[in-house]
Design a protein around this motif. Structure first.
Motif, PDB file in Angstrom:
ATOM      1  N   GLU A 246      69.691  16.634  34.974  1.00  0.00           N
ATOM      2  CA  GLU A 246      70.821  17.358  34.374  1.00  0.00           C
ATOM      3  C   GLU A 246      70.735  17.530  32.859  1.00  0.00           C
ATOM      4  O   GLU A 246      71.598  18.173  32.266  1.00  0.00           O
ATOM      5  CB  GLU A 246      72.173  16.723  34.736  1.00  0.00           C
ATOM      6  N   ILE A 247      69.703  16.994  32.208  1.00  0.00           N
ATOM      7  CA  ILE A 247      69.545  17.262  30.783  1.00  0.00           C
ATOM      8  C   ILE A 247      68.821  18.596  30.611  1.00  0.00           C
ATOM      9  O   ILE A 247      67.952  18.953  31.406  1.00  0.00           O
ATOM     10  CB  ILE A 247      68.770  16.130  30.064  1.00  0.00           C
ATOM     11  N   ASN A 248      69.224  19.352  29.600  1.00  0.00           N
ATOM     12  CA  ASN A 248      68.545  20.613  29.305  1.00  0.00           C
ATOM     13  C   ASN A 248      67.257  20.314  28.552  1.00  0.00           C
ATOM     14  O   ASN A 248      67.268  19.587  27.552  1.00  0.00           O
ATOM     15  CB  ASN A 248      69.450  21.523  28.472  1.00  0.00           C
ATOM     16  N   ALA A 249      66.150  20.864  29.032  1.00  0.00           N
ATOM     17  CA  ALA A 249      64.849  20.608  28.405  1.00  0.00           C
ATOM     18  C   ALA A 249      64.841  21.014  26.940  1.00  0.00           C
ATOM     19  O   ALA A 249      64.117  20.420  26.126  1.00  0.00           O
ATOM     20  CB  ALA A 249      63.749  21.347  29.163  1.00  0.00           C
ATOM     21  N   LYS A 250      65.652  22.012  26.585  1.00  0.00           N
ATOM     22  CA  LYS A 250      65.716  22.445  25.198  1.00  0.00           C
ATOM     23  C   LYS A 250      66.223  21.320  24.286  1.00  0.00           C
ATOM     24  O   LYS A 250      65.813  21.213  23.135  1.00  0.00           O
ATOM     25  CB  LYS A 250      66.634  23.667  25.078  1.00  0.00           C
ATOM     26  N   GLU A 251      67.098  20.468  24.814  1.00  0.00           N
ATOM     27  CA  GLU A 251      67.609  19.341  24.028  1.00  0.00           C
ATOM     28  C   GLU A 251      66.496  18.344  23.706  1.00  0.00           C
ATOM     29  O   GLU A 251      66.464  17.767  22.614  1.00  0.00           O
ATOM     30  CB  GLU A 251      68.721  18.623  24.792  1.00  0.00           C
ATOM     31  N   ILE A 252      65.611  18.127  24.683  1.00  0.00           N
ATOM     32  CA  ILE A 252      64.501  17.187  24.452  1.00  0.00           C
ATOM     33  C   ILE A 252      63.565  17.757  23.397  1.00  0.00           C
ATOM     34  O   ILE A 252      63.152  17.049  22.470  1.00  0.00           O
ATOM     35  CB  ILE A 252      63.750  16.911  25.767  1.00  0.00           C
ATOM     36  N   ASP A 253      63.227  19.037  23.526  1.00  0.00           N
ATOM     37  CA  ASP A 253      62.362  19.679  22.537  1.00  0.00           C
ATOM     38  C   ASP A 253      62.979  19.583  21.150  1.00  0.00           C
ATOM     39  O   ASP A 253      62.297  19.261  20.165  1.00  0.00           O
ATOM     40  CB  ASP A 253      62.132  21.152  22.913  1.00  0.00           C
ATOM     41  N   LYS A 254      64.275  19.842  21.047  1.00  0.00           N
ATOM     42  CA  LYS A 254      64.955  19.808  19.744  1.00  0.00           C
ATOM     43  C   LYS A 254      64.906  18.418  19.132  1.00  0.00           C
ATOM     44  O   LYS A 254      64.630  18.268  17.933  1.00  0.00           O
ATOM     45  CB  LYS A 254      66.405  20.260  19.900  1.00  0.00           C
ATOM     46  N   ALA A 255      65.152  17.396  19.931  1.00  0.00           N
ATOM     47  CA  ALA A 255      65.163  16.024  19.417  1.00  0.00           C
ATOM     48  C   ALA A 255      63.786  15.616  18.899  1.00  0.00           C
ATOM     49  O   ALA A 255      63.658  15.012  17.822  1.00  0.00           O
ATOM     50  CB  ALA A 255      65.627  15.064  20.512  1.00  0.00           C
ATOM     51  N   VAL A 256      62.743  15.948  19.663  1.00  0.00           N
ATOM     52  CA  VAL A 256      61.386  15.595  19.239  1.00  0.00           C
ATOM     53  C   VAL A 256      60.996  16.375  18.000  1.00  0.00           C
ATOM     54  O   VAL A 256      60.406  15.830  17.054  1.00  0.00           O
ATOM     55  CB  VAL A 256      60.390  15.853  20.390  1.00  0.00           C
ATOM     56  N   ARG A 257      61.354  17.663  17.973  1.00  0.00           N
ATOM     57  CA  ARG A 257      61.034  18.507  16.818  1.00  0.00           C
ATOM     58  C   ARG A 257      61.738  17.991  15.560  1.00  0.00           C
ATOM     59  O   ARG A 257      61.170  17.974  14.463  1.00  0.00           O
ATOM     60  CB  ARG A 257      61.425  19.953  17.122  1.00  0.00           C
TER      61      ARG A 257
END
Length: 344
Positions: A246-257
């Protein structure tokens, strides 16, 4: 679910394999609500008989494909033909327009279904990952300073084939300044003391891909390279820790970036964070700053941040990961602690 008057035409090789287990490069699938057909040339007949137990086999022979398609649709009272819009060339589309059928374009219809892996698919991916990482480990045991990138790559491929892979998908081995090339191919360059070497490898087992990247120090490396390694490792672990349903993959990319940006290396992270993996080496879901993909249990994907600095080198660390009901399972388990190799 197909309506009674609909037929689904499948052309893409990976989708044909997913739906029928057919591994040949030619042919078409036509699926209706009541029956499944595979339309092939005679040279594929025996293969289709062995692999496509649930499909009626139609040999095209002297009939062209579109004529055969028309006859099957008439026989099954098909009025609407769903087709993969990204797989039909314009010349074939013009032929379709002559059919007495309503044409329905579909984009990623089957790819969207493939996103959630079955148990047998997960097992094949796990085995592919096991082979890939053992092939790397065994090649590193043979590594000597001043070995060429090509020789190291050849050793990895040889080991994977010994372990039973069907095919090598790709291999990247880059060292020293060439480490700044995210997709650099192995060359005759010697891997020397004081450099980093990045190995990115994927192979195919029973039709399913693996993908793993590790970066190693060749003997003692300078503090700048160690700093970059530490940042990439921490960023990668951050991304992995966020994976859950249920997490949006875009959120993971943003956090790592953001993490890499806050450490001062934003401009050197030049690609997306990861991608799905399965029948294709790169498939849905994609993890980047542009696409919204909500993760679900059963998805398999990669997390692979990197920092690439021209004239210095680069670091990438990548795992293949299964999304589970409660979080995730890392399928590539080689240590990510900084390791200096080639000293013995």
């Amino acid at each position: 679910m197909l309506k009674e008057n609909q037929g689904l035409l499948v052309i893409k090789k990976e989708n044909k394999f997913y739906l029928s287990n057919f591994t040949g490069s030619g042919g078409y699938l036509l699926i209706t609500s009541k029956k499944k057909y595979i339309l092939i040339e005679g040279k594929y007949e025996k293969q289709a008989q062995e692999q496509c137990k649930e499909f009626s086999i139609i040999i095209l022979k002297d009939k062209n494909f579109v004529q055969c398609l028309r006859e099957i649709c008439e026989k099954n009272d098909i009025e609407e033909l769903i087709f993969e819009e990204n797989e039909v060339v314009y010349s074939l589309y013009k032929e379709f327009k002559k059919l007495p059928l309503k044409l329905i374009e579909s984009e990623n219809l089957i790819e969207n279904k493939r996103v959630i892996k079955r148990c047998d698919e997960i097992e094949a991916i796990k085995k592919s990952c096991d082979i890939a990482q053992k092939a790397i480990k065994d090649a590193l045991d043979e590594f000597k300073i001043n070995m060429s990138e090509k020789t190291l790559a050849d050793n990895i491929e040889r080991n994977a084939k010994k372990l039973g892979v069907e095919k090598i998908d790709f291999i990247i081995v880059v060292s020293g300044k060439r480490g700044a090339l995210p997709h650099g191919r192995p060359t005759d360059k010697k891997i020397e003391l004081g450099e980093l070497v990045t190995i990115d490898f994927g192979c195919i087992y029973k039709g399913y891909h693996s993908d793993i990247t590790r970066t190693y120090g060749i003997g003692e490396v300078n503090l700048k390279l160690k700093e970059i390694y530490s940042i990439v490792k921490e960023a990668q672990q951050l991304g992995v820790s966020m994976i859950k349903p249920e997490i949006n993959a875009k959120e993971i990319d943003k956090a790592v970036r953001e993490y890499i940006k806050n450490r001062g290396f934003e401009e050197y992270f030049v690609h997306g964070l990861g991608h799905g993996i399965g029948i294709e080496g790169h498939e849905k879901p994609f993890l980047n700053e542009y696409e919204s993909n909500v993760l679900k249990a059963g998805m398999v994907l990669t997390i692979e941040p990197g920092i690439y600095i021209p004239e210095l080198g680069g670091v990438r660390i990548e795992d293949t990961i299964l999304v589970t009901n409660n979080g995730c399972e890392i399928l590539t388990t080689i240590s990510k602690e900084f390791e200096e190799i080639g000293l013995c």
